[in-house]
Scaffold this active site. Sequence first.
Site, mmCIF file in Angstrom:
data_model
loop_
_atom_site.group_PDB
_atom_site.id
_atom_site.type_symbol
_atom_site.label_atom_id
_atom_site.label_comp_id
_atom_site.label_asym_id
_atom_site.label_seq_id
_atom_site.Cartn_x
_atom_site.Cartn_y
_atom_site.Cartn_z
ATOM 1 N N ASN A 153 0.700 -1.014 0.531
ATOM 2 C CA ASN A 153 -0.149 0.097 0.208
ATOM 3 C C ASN A 153 1.153 1.157 0.340
ATOM 4 O O ASN A 153 1.831 1.248 0.530
ATOM 5 C CB ASN A 153 -0.812 0.340 1.494
ATOM 6 N N GLU A 196 -0.646 -0.233 -3.993
ATOM 7 C CA GLU A 196 -2.222 -0.021 -3.703
ATOM 8 C C GLU A 196 -2.090 1.027 -4.003
ATOM 9 O O GLU A 196 -1.366 2.086 -2.577
ATOM 10 C CB GLU A 196 -2.481 -0.604 -2.681
ATOM 11 N N GLU A 232 -11.653 -8.679 -1.809
ATOM 12 C CA GLU A 232 -11.434 -8.262 -0.718
ATOM 13 C C GLU A 232 -11.780 -9.208 0.676
ATOM 14 O O GLU A 232 -12.997 -9.133 0.653
ATOM 15 C CB GLU A 232 -10.696 -6.858 0.256
#
Lengths: 799, 136
Positions: free
Chosen positions: A634, A666, A753
């Site tokens: 991330n 991400e 997710e």
Amino acid sequence: MAVTAGVQGAFDTLATCLTEAHDLRIVALAAVICTIGMHSAYAIGGVVARSPRGRDQLLWGAAGTLATASAIWATHFIAMLAYRPGVPVAFALDATVGSFFLAVALVGLGSLIAIGRPGPGGRTLGGIVSGLAISAMHYTGMAGYDVPGTLHWKPSWVTASVISGVFFTVASGHAAWSRHRLVRRSAGTLLMLGVCAAHFLGMAAVTVTPDPFRQIRPGALSSETLLVLVTNAALLVLALALVAVFVSVRFERRRRAEERRLRDFADVAVEGLLICDGDRIVGLNRSLEQMLGRSRDSVLGRSLAEILPGIAAAADVPVGRERDATVTDADGTSIPVRIVAQDIALGDSAHRVVAIRDQRERLSAEAEIRRLAHLDPLTGLPNRRSFGEALAARLGPGARLVGRVALVMLDLDRFKPINDTLGHAMGDALLRRVAGRLSAALREGDLLARLGGDEFAVLASVADAAEAEALADRLIEIARRPYVIDGHVLEIGASAGIALAPADGRTPDALAQSADIALYAAKEAGRGTWRLFETEMTMRRQQRRDLELDLRRAVARRELQVHYQPQVDAATGAFTGAEALVRWHHAERGTVPPSVFVPLAEEIGLIGEIGTFVLRRACEDAAQWPGTLTVAVNLSPLQLKEPGLVETVLAILGETGLAPSRLELEITETALLHDDGSTIATLAALRARGIQISMDDFGTGYSSLSHLSRFPFDKIKIDRSFIQLAPHHANSASIVRAITTLGRRLGMAVTAEGVETEAQRAFMLGEGASQLQGYLISRPVPADAVAELFRAHSRVETG
Amino acid sequence: MMLYRLVYRSRANLPEASAEAEVADLVARARAANVRIGITGALLHVDGQFLQAIEGPLEAVEALFEKICSDLRHRDVQLLELAPAEERLFGAWAMEQVGRHEDVVDRLPLSVGTAATSDATLALLRAQLPRLQRPG
């Protein structure tokens, strides 16, 4: 009546004596000689006073004494020649000559006394002695007056003669020292009157009774011989007078030249200058005239204390060391000055020069400096310093608290972007407008200050908390209104923290700290609002500080860990990779969730460091994984804004040896909000190197389809909230379906997710998700565990 | 000199009893000052709110709007429009108070994005101008 008659009788006697017993023409001559003599006596006296001490002064003193004594003596005998008692007269030689020397001696003594003891006492005593000289000479001379007859004396007239001689001489001596020019000029005349009065009253005291049996003694001087002597004496007086006048004119001329030179010098000076003789002002320059608004003549002759009130005497002005004083000008205004004195020799005596420096300009400059030190130059409001002083005055020791004191701390919201993008000039103009608006929201007696930057504060007396809250409401509302500056429309807001004394702090520091904490709480609550200080805020603030400290320590010691949650291919169930998740396990706190420490790290500027750490660790670990398994990391919006991100990522890939295609970065939609193009450019640069870019948490927050059109994402990750509701919740299912369709159409892979159940897995598979992640597959596990998992699976697959 | 027009709305923060008188007084004062600085416009005060259009040189418009924004008799000032204008829409009025309550109370523009509200406000203000004095 008897007294009047007595006085009248005395005048009659005197008049009869003068008119009938004297030849008036000769009396007139006596008066002329006397007048010349007495004036020259003072002229020579003036020369004596200006002569340097020593031989010159002694010589001039002797000359003056001689002139005076000669004049007294000559006056007496000329007057005696005018006296016609009706019998032949003669003058005994011894008494005649003796009386001259007696006059010289006594006049000399009187002068010595007057000069030797400066002051009124000396002048009086000297005057008495000199006055007695007149009478002593007169009566000694009369002792040698020889007539064929008897002299009868009237004691009262004799007394009057002596007293009047002394009186006029003393008066003359004092007049000579007078401040007033006319009085000084009259000294010679007064002395002349003394001589004449003593003589003629003395003559009125005497009556000659002819006695045919008496003979004039042989050897006595005849009138004719006396005339020769007296004429010589008179000539001596005249000569001395001429010399005295000549010398005195020269002295005067030199004095004037010196005075003029001095005055020219003094007039050039910027400072005011006073010249004092004793305490009397005898000179001043033009600067002082201007300072006082008075003419030179109106100041000359005054005492120093009249110009410098509080300075009693010139001796009070320190030499060589300045002191403060005030002078009074023509309007009676006191002017602050600094004064210093210097003794100078002027002519022949010491004078004290007082230099007077006008302090008004300096004091007003100092006041201006003080004012500037207390005011914010931009807004004209009191600055932090003067606000602190005001606060201290309200709360400090000795201050009496009436009601409550409210301290409102106010910060502008969204000011910095305006300052950064539109320039400091615009920022300054805006701050001035804000200052004007906040001032308009105050009540009488409230104090507004600019503490610096976009921080303002108000100090107000309030009856209760509600009043302070109303004030904060007004301040925030008025600051929030739009601003139009140079055609730009600017929108800002304001947050405020309120603390009330004495409850929230008894000292300025304590109260300010409470207000700051309340302000922080207002900002945390979303800004644009106010918060009243509460005790718990301090505790929360402290807790947050502790957490912050622990986090910094953990980052510095590399105590953060990276866990991995595996991802599988939705269709085959084979591992495709894992998402790296940062974990913080604290010895006392236990596990701190990322939802707590990541926002904190973003706020305190640690997120870049943490992000880089996670990225490096993830790449290191993934490099050990078999095959083409990917690792997803991330990126926070703040990281994306940091310059040099692309270089950092590439460097880490190089160091760890991980192929760029195995790294997946991400980002959330927040990163694209308010993007000026630089974030998209960074993402494009990363993608160009073969790194995959995913859109995380899609469907929450600021979802906008335009984000998907602005950048060709490799993957969309559907937020867990939809997955968990999906199979049974119709709306969520529709959204999931829409996203997977969208992904397919745009050529983007779709990851689900938070898949926790078999039903969810089946649903996602059915909807065409390409990848699954969630507890159903695996919880996030430590690095070695995921590596082991991947290796085992890979053995199964290949074996 | 470039001409600008500014339109805003705000809530009136006035005691109800004296509001009408105070607004009338305010407008009367404004008129005299506006003539000097080249401001024209119209003000509607109804239903506890102000709707106002101001036009004139930028500097004068800015100064007047700042004065309004520093005035506690307004609250929640909302700027609807600030833009250069080709011509004056209220050229004959140094500041005209328009609109009787019953005429306009149902026609007040709702906030539907500032541009649309501004247009609606301008139209409403123009329609309420005294008919006899309207130029042209």
